[in-house]
Motif scaffolding. Structure first.
Motif, mmCIF file in Angstrom:
data_model
loop_
_atom_site.group_PDB
_atom_site.id
_atom_site.type_symbol
_atom_site.label_atom_id
_atom_site.label_comp_id
_atom_site.label_asym_id
_atom_site.label_seq_id
_atom_site.Cartn_x
_atom_site.Cartn_y
_atom_site.Cartn_z
ATOM 1 N N ALA A 204 0.822 -1.207 0.000
ATOM 2 C CA ALA A 204 0.000 0.000 0.000
ATOM 3 C C ALA A 204 0.860 1.263 0.000
ATOM 4 O O ALA A 204 0.567 2.238 -0.704
ATOM 5 C CB ALA A 204 -0.933 -0.008 1.212
ATOM 6 N N VAL A 205 1.942 1.271 0.778
ATOM 7 C CA VAL A 205 2.793 2.461 0.847
ATOM 8 C C VAL A 205 3.593 2.640 -0.441
ATOM 9 O O VAL A 205 3.808 3.774 -0.896
ATOM 10 C CB VAL A 205 3.714 2.403 2.081
ATOM 11 N N ARG A 206 4.014 1.549 -1.054
ATOM 12 C CA ARG A 206 4.680 1.674 -2.364
ATOM 13 C C ARG A 206 3.738 2.294 -3.390
ATOM 14 O O ARG A 206 4.161 3.095 -4.233
ATOM 15 C CB ARG A 206 5.163 0.303 -2.847
ATOM 16 N N ALA A 207 2.474 1.939 -3.306
ATOM 17 C CA ALA A 207 1.485 2.516 -4.218
ATOM 18 C C ALA A 207 1.340 4.013 -3.977
ATOM 19 O O ALA A 207 1.212 4.806 -4.919
ATOM 20 C CB ALA A 207 0.145 1.812 -4.044
ATOM 21 N N VAL A 208 1.352 4.414 -2.711
ATOM 22 C CA VAL A 208 1.286 5.841 -2.377
ATOM 23 C C VAL A 208 2.493 6.577 -2.962
ATOM 24 O O VAL A 208 2.357 7.688 -3.493
ATOM 25 C CB VAL A 208 1.216 6.048 -0.851
ATOM 26 N N GLN A 227 0.633 15.646 1.047
ATOM 27 C CA GLN A 227 1.919 15.440 1.717
ATOM 28 C C GLN A 227 1.728 14.828 3.104
ATOM 29 O O GLN A 227 2.575 14.073 3.583
ATOM 30 C CB GLN A 227 2.714 16.754 1.791
ATOM 31 N N ARG A 228 0.604 15.135 3.731
ATOM 32 C CA ARG A 228 0.362 14.554 5.055
ATOM 33 C C ARG A 228 0.085 13.057 4.943
ATOM 34 O O ARG A 228 0.579 12.264 5.752
ATOM 35 C CB ARG A 228 -0.814 15.260 5.726
ATOM 36 N N PHE A 229 -0.710 12.670 3.952
ATOM 37 C CA PHE A 229 -0.935 11.236 3.738
ATOM 38 C C PHE A 229 0.385 10.517 3.527
ATOM 39 O O PHE A 229 0.620 9.435 4.075
ATOM 40 C CB PHE A 229 -1.838 11.014 2.512
ATOM 41 N N TRP A 230 1.263 11.119 2.711
ATOM 42 C CA TRP A 230 2.549 10.505 2.391
ATOM 43 C C TRP A 230 3.412 10.357 3.642
ATOM 44 O O TRP A 230 3.993 9.301 3.897
ATOM 45 C CB TRP A 230 3.261 11.359 1.338
ATOM 46 N N ARG A 231 3.489 11.428 4.460
ATOM 47 C CA ARG A 231 4.291 11.385 5.685
ATOM 48 C C ARG A 231 3.729 10.368 6.685
ATOM 49 O O ARG A 231 4.467 9.555 7.257
ATOM 50 C CB ARG A 231 4.337 12.775 6.329
ATOM 51 N N ASP A 232 2.421 10.427 6.896
ATOM 52 C CA ASP A 232 1.807 9.528 7.870
ATOM 53 C C ASP A 232 1.976 8.069 7.476
ATOM 54 O O ASP A 232 2.229 7.202 8.328
ATOM 55 C CB ASP A 232 0.321 9.855 8.015
ATOM 56 N N ALA A 233 1.822 7.772 6.191
ATOM 57 C CA ALA A 233 1.946 6.388 5.723
ATOM 58 C C ALA A 233 3.352 5.852 5.965
ATOM 59 O O ALA A 233 3.525 4.701 6.394
ATOM 60 C CB ALA A 233 1.586 6.296 4.241
ATOM 61 N N HIS A 234 4.363 6.684 5.721
ATOM 62 C CA HIS A 234 5.738 6.220 5.912
ATOM 63 C C HIS A 234 6.081 6.042 7.390
ATOM 64 O O HIS A 234 6.801 5.109 7.755
ATOM 65 C CB HIS A 234 6.718 7.174 5.231
ATOM 66 N N VAL A 235 5.580 6.921 8.231
ATOM 67 C CA VAL A 235 5.816 6.747 9.659
ATOM 68 C C VAL A 235 5.086 5.497 10.155
ATOM 69 O O VAL A 235 5.621 4.720 10.953
ATOM 70 C CB VAL A 235 5.362 7.994 10.444
ATOM 71 N N GLY A 236 3.866 5.266 9.661
ATOM 72 C CA GLY A 236 3.125 4.063 10.044
ATOM 73 C C GLY A 236 3.831 2.792 9.608
ATOM 74 O O GLY A 236 3.816 1.779 10.319
ATOM 75 N N LEU A 237 4.493 2.848 8.462
ATOM 76 C CA LEU A 237 5.203 1.668 7.962
ATOM 77 C C LEU A 237 6.396 1.318 8.845
ATOM 78 O O LEU A 237 6.833 0.162 8.875
ATOM 79 C CB LEU A 237 5.670 1.916 6.528
ATOM 80 N N SER A 238 6.926 2.281 9.588
ATOM 81 C CA SER A 238 8.096 2.036 10.424
ATOM 82 C C SER A 238 7.755 1.316 11.722
ATOM 83 O O SER A 238 8.655 0.947 12.483
ATOM 84 C CB SER A 238 8.793 3.364 10.757
ATOM 85 N N HIS A 239 6.470 1.098 11.996
ATOM 86 C CA HIS A 239 6.078 0.371 13.211
ATOM 87 C C HIS A 239 6.669 -1.037 13.190
ATOM 88 O O HIS A 239 6.765 -1.680 12.136
ATOM 89 C CB HIS A 239 4.553 0.294 13.303
#
Length: 268
Positions: A204-208, A227-239
């Motif tokens: 999903a994040v690669r698609a973003v 840009q917020r969607f992009w930032r939030d998705a990447h931070v969420g992926l780091s969990h």
């Protein structure tokens, strides 16, 4: 038990009257036990402090995942549960609960709350991108809806995000039905389920990333949500629940007839 320490990433803690955290057991002098033993413990708001300056991040600011500081808090035994019992799927027996929800594999239900949020961010980014591109004209003077390469990227991203959502829900539905029938979800099935869940997040994040790279310079402005969607998705992926290495290792080894050990059994 007497509890001391500092805990990071306590999401939503400003709104809570109680917290549940993991605590490593030690001896009477406070030295860690070998092998490690972990409890889940409950504490009321009066037993801990919140560090208000500890969550200053590039994404997911709204989670308020601040640090907790605990000094000499007393915890009665009835407010503790052995983490191994929870992860092993036997907690329902100790608690005398027979409902499907309590018998459902913890390693499936816990990641679900995190990965589903991430997929929701990806769906939001896609919707935002499509809305912005409908009337956008590139610097070349060509409307975006006439650019076959951008159209392909949008179509591919939409398919990948939809596949992530479907894979996550299919696993949960299948595990739920099996649990409700009174059947055990095996370690191999749980490992494959975690593989599906982890892969869904990365897909999903690669698609973003693909659509964000084609959103134009306007998407970089802080006043726009893309840009917020992009930032939030990447931070969420780091969990930690999205780290693929040991999960992919365990699922493949189990399917080949092996028996994962140590860290490769973690959160499965």
């Amino acid at each position: 038990y007497i509890l001391n320490g500092r805990w990071s990433f306590s999401s939503g803690t400003d709104h809570c009257g109680w917290i549940m955290i993991g605590a490593a057991l030690g001896d009477r002098e406070g030295n860690a036990l070998t092998p490690p033993q972990v409890l889940h413990v409950l504490l009321p708001r009066s037993d801990y402090e919140i560090d208000p300056e500890s969550w200053n991040v590039v994404g997911l600011r709204g989670t308020g995942s601040k640090d907790l500081i605990i000094s000499g808090a007393f915890i009665p035994t009835y407010r503790t549960i052995d983490a191994d019992i929870v992860l092993g799927g036997n907690a329902w027996q100790h608690a005398g609960r027979t409902e499907t929800l309590y018998k459902f594999p913890f390693s499936c239900i816990f990641p679900l709350g995190i990965t589903s949020s991430l997929i929701g961010m990806a769906e939001g980014a896609l919707a935002c991108h499509i809305a912005a591109q409908k009337e956008r004209v590139a610097v070349t003077g060509i409307p975006i809806k006439e650019d076959p390469y951008v159209l392909y990227a949008i179509g591919e991203a939409a398919a990948e995000i939809a596949a992530s959502r479907t894979g996550l829900l299919e696993t949960v539905d299948r595990f739920w039905d099996k649990t409700e029938r009174g059947e055990e979800v095996s370690f191999e099935e749980r490992a494959i389920g975690r593989r599906t869940q982890t892969a869904a997040a990365w897909r999903a994040v690669r698609a973003v990333d693909e659509i964000f790279a084609r959103s134009g310079g306007g998407a970089m402005h802080l006043k726009t949500p893309m840009q917020r969607f992009w930032r939030d998705a990447h931070v969420g992926l780091s969990h930690a629940i999205h780290v693929p290495g040991s999960i992919f290792h365990a699922s493949a080894l189990t399917q080949l007839g092996g028996e994962p050990q140590g860290v490769h059994r973690s959160m499965i």
